[in-house]
Design a protein around this motif. Structure first.
Motif, mmCIF file in Angstrom:
data_model
loop_
_atom_site.group_PDB
_atom_site.id
_atom_site.type_symbol
_atom_site.label_atom_id
_atom_site.label_comp_id
_atom_site.label_asym_id
_atom_site.label_seq_id
_atom_site.Cartn_x
_atom_site.Cartn_y
_atom_site.Cartn_z
ATOM 1 N N ARG A 101 0.828 -1.206 0.000
ATOM 2 C CA ARG A 101 0.000 0.000 0.000
ATOM 3 C C ARG A 101 0.865 1.260 0.000
ATOM 4 N N GLU A 123 -6.761 1.325 -3.506
ATOM 5 C CA GLU A 123 -7.525 0.109 -3.193
ATOM 6 C C GLU A 123 -7.837 -0.683 -4.464
ATOM 7 N N ASP A 124 -8.244 0.047 -5.514
ATOM 8 C CA ASP A 124 -8.526 -0.622 -6.792
ATOM 9 C C ASP A 124 -7.297 -1.369 -7.301
ATOM 10 N N LYS A 127 -6.685 -4.532 -5.388
ATOM 11 C CA LYS A 127 -7.623 -5.580 -5.787
ATOM 12 C C LYS A 127 -7.251 -6.127 -7.155
ATOM 13 N N PHE A 128 -6.953 -5.201 -8.064
ATOM 14 C CA PHE A 128 -6.624 -5.596 -9.434
ATOM 15 C C PHE A 128 -5.405 -6.528 -9.449
ATOM 16 N N ASP A 130 -4.629 -8.388 -7.127
ATOM 17 C CA ASP A 130 -4.971 -9.502 -6.248
ATOM 18 C C ASP A 130 -4.046 -9.529 -5.018
ATOM 19 N N HIS A 132 -4.886 -7.385 -2.168
ATOM 20 C CA HIS A 132 -5.506 -6.597 -1.092
ATOM 21 C C HIS A 132 -5.353 -7.269 0.279
ATOM 22 N N GLU A 133 -5.213 -8.602 0.261
ATOM 23 C CA GLU A 133 -5.027 -9.257 1.567
ATOM 24 C C GLU A 133 -3.615 -9.084 2.099
#
Lengths: 335, 255
Positions: A101, A123-124, A127-128, A130, A132-133
């Motif tokens: 991040r 954030e996008d 996610k994109f 993969d 975010h975790e």
């Protein structure tokens, strides 16, 4: 003023030359790339791929010639060009002591992404990619594939018009490599972006809309993957029969094609292998034991054009050129 | 042109990494304290200083200068790491000027060094000094301008090196001599003439001299400051501008 014609060209390069002292890394290349396509720049190590990217990214000044991105001159309007592009370098340019991040946020600030947009885009991107975790894990704990995905996602945060990918799959295992390709081929549609990529893996270049093959600083062929493969002349069929000698003679007589024998197999080159095979089996008198067919690869194209394999080496001489360029720059950059 | 967003994010990154790396903070704080108490404490018994400050008190400004010197140079030298590990490319292809990069890095050095100098400053009662609030504010101000100047100097140095092997060269042949030729451990006026020339060329000298003015405002003897406070601040500010300009130029070059 941008003329109507230019609107259909995202990257335009004309007669580009870059010399490092006695070494000519890029020797008068020209090409154009249409928006939202994937353009592949293919060639062995030291062919001039990275030098060309560096000029397009405004990191190097060309010796002569011109390069434009999104209508901006790469030599004269570096700020406008830089806002239009995202780059994934050959070697990682992430800060491994920051989290995923934080790396993305750094980029968003650097490119002045609006404060109201910043967090959403980060954030996008997570996610994109993969990730975010793993958003708050330090990048040094990431695998090679994760790092590359993060870098690609980072390169898109400021919504560039062109994304450069310099050997994006270098050093990745086959699994992450195919995942990354799947990810990259989605980009033009999902992000309205033009992709300019370099690779020396022939099979990877097949995803490109257009390809330019570069060797020793010159473009030796360009076109769609299909067009380039036509240079080789079609598919190769390998046959094993009860009597290869007799069968080969029959093929020559019946089909008027050159058929040669090698290592217990007859092989012949035809434009459309798939439609020729049934006929072959029907017409020749000898019993056919096995048939296989090979579609031409871009490696065959490179072989045909240069008389050498792209990967076999050439790498040795390519690395020599790289070293010469590097040591020249070491001596001269410092002034 | 200097972009505020770039300066801000470069400083934020350095600060975050600084807070995360406790060991770095411990070692940069430990070094000046070792010098202050082990060298200064021991020498205090050997060096009679008459009616003025004791030796350990005399080197207190020098130890603040040492803290700033090491942490500012270390902060700037991280540019070499950034080059080596690739992160510098992320910064260099961004739509920001080279001056923003240099100013951002120098500001990072200023923030981190000043924090460390303030930690060392807090030890003043232990060496028997009395420092009032206004004195302390003046000291913090001098620490800020001095660390900006030294950090800018470090960036200029870093622009000449590509790999971190050069780090020990910089430490041994530039940083250590800068420390000893700064009036930190002995007054400039007591140095041999030749060394005094080098000392006067050293920006750190003027920073430490300004700190001596602020810490010993009434001292007039052999251990007093060597230049006027006006000269000290002027030289540091001028040095900052020159180093930032040169470092910006050094970054600007394209092959």
């Amino acid at each position: 003023m941008i003329s109507g014609k230019l609107l259909h060209i995202m990257i335009r390069v004309e007669n580009l030359v870059k010399r490092f002292g006695p070494v000519t890394a890029v020797d008068g290349i020209s090409f154009a790339v249409a928006p939202k396509t994937i353009f592949g720049f293919l060639g062995p190590n030291g062919a001039g791929k990275t030098t060309t990217i560096s000029i397009l990214c405004t990191l190097l000044a060309p010796t002569s010639g011109e390069a434009f991105i999104n209508g901006h001159d790469c030599a004269a309007e570096s700020a406008a060009v830089r806002r239009s592009i995202g780059i994934v370098f050959q070697d990682s340019s992430l800060d491994k002591d920051l989290t995923a991040r934080e790396n993305l946020l750094f980029h968003a600030y650097l490119y002045r992404v609006d404060a109201s947009e910043r967090n959403r885009r980060v954030e996008d991107a997570l996610k994109f990619a993969d990730l975010h975790e793993r958003a708050d894990d330090l990048v040094k704990r990431f695998s090679g594939g994760m790092k590359r995905r993060l870098e690609v996602a980072r390169g898109l945060i400021h919504r560039p018009k062109v994304l450069f990918l310099d050997e994006p799959t270098l050093g990745l295992d086959p699994q992450s490599r195919s995942n990354l390709w799947e990810f990259i081929t989605r980009l033009p549609k999902e992000h309205d972006v033009t992709i300019f990529m370099t690779t020396h893996y022939m099979e990877e270049a097949e995803v490109c809309s257009r390809i330019a093959i570069i060797d020793k600083g010159r473009i030796i062929a360009s076109g769609t993957p299909g067009e380039l493969k036509k240079i080789v002349g079609g598919d190769v069929i390998y046959l094993r029969t009860e009597d290869n000698k007799k069968a080969a003679e029959e093929i020559r007589r019946l089909f008027q094609i050159e058929a040669a024998e090698k290592e217990g197999e007859i092989f012949l080159s035809v434009p459309r292998g798939d439609s020729v095979i049934p006929e072959l089996i029907r017409e020749i008198g000898e019993r056919v034991l096995s048939v296989r067919m090979q579609r031409p690869t871009l490696n065959d194209v490179f072989l045909k054009l240069t008389g050498k394999e792209i990967r076999e080496e050439t790498a040795a001489s390519g690395d020599d050129i790289k070293e010469a360029v590097r040591s020249y720059r070491r001596r001269h950059d410092r002034g | 042109m200097i972009e505020a967003n770039a300066v801000y994010v470069i400083v934020a990154r350095e600060f975050k990494k600084f807070v995360r790396e406790r060991s770095r903070l411990v070692s940069t704080i430990a070094r000046p304290l070792v010098w202050l108490f082990l060298v200064g404490g021991g020498m205090s018994r050997l060096v009679p200083t008459g009616t003025g400050p004791s030796y350990i008190q005399f080197i207190f400004p020098g130890i603040l200068g040492m803290t700033i010197l090491f942490s500012s140079i270390f902060s700037s030298i991280s540019i070499i790491w950034d080059k080596e590990f690739g992160f510098m490319k992320e910064i260099l292809v961004a739509p920001i000027s080279r001056f923003s990069v240099v100013v951002g890095k120098a500001t990072s050095g200023m923030v981190l060094s000043t924090i460390q100098a303030v930690i060392i400053l807090a030890f003043f009662p232990l060496v028997g000094l009395k420092i009032g609030v206004f004195q302390a504010l003046g000291i913090v101000f001098v620490c800020m301008v001095l660390s900006f100047a030294i950090a800018a100097f470090g960036i200029l140095l870093a622009s000449f090196y590509e790999s971190y092997e050069s780090f020990s060269v910089i430490m041994n042949f530039i940083v250590m001599p800068m420390f000893f030729l700064s009036g930190a451990m002995y007054p400039v006026k007591m140095m041999p003439a030749l060394l005094r020339v080098f000392t006067k060329l050293n920006p750190l000298t003027y920073g430490i001299d300004a700190l001596k003015h602020l810490i010993f405002p009434n001292e007039t003897g052999a251990l007093s400051a060597d230049f006027s406070l006006f000269v000290d601040i002027g030289v540091i500010l001028a040095a900052s501008i020159v180093f930032v300009a040169l470092a910006g130029k050094a970054f600007e070059r394209k092959g």
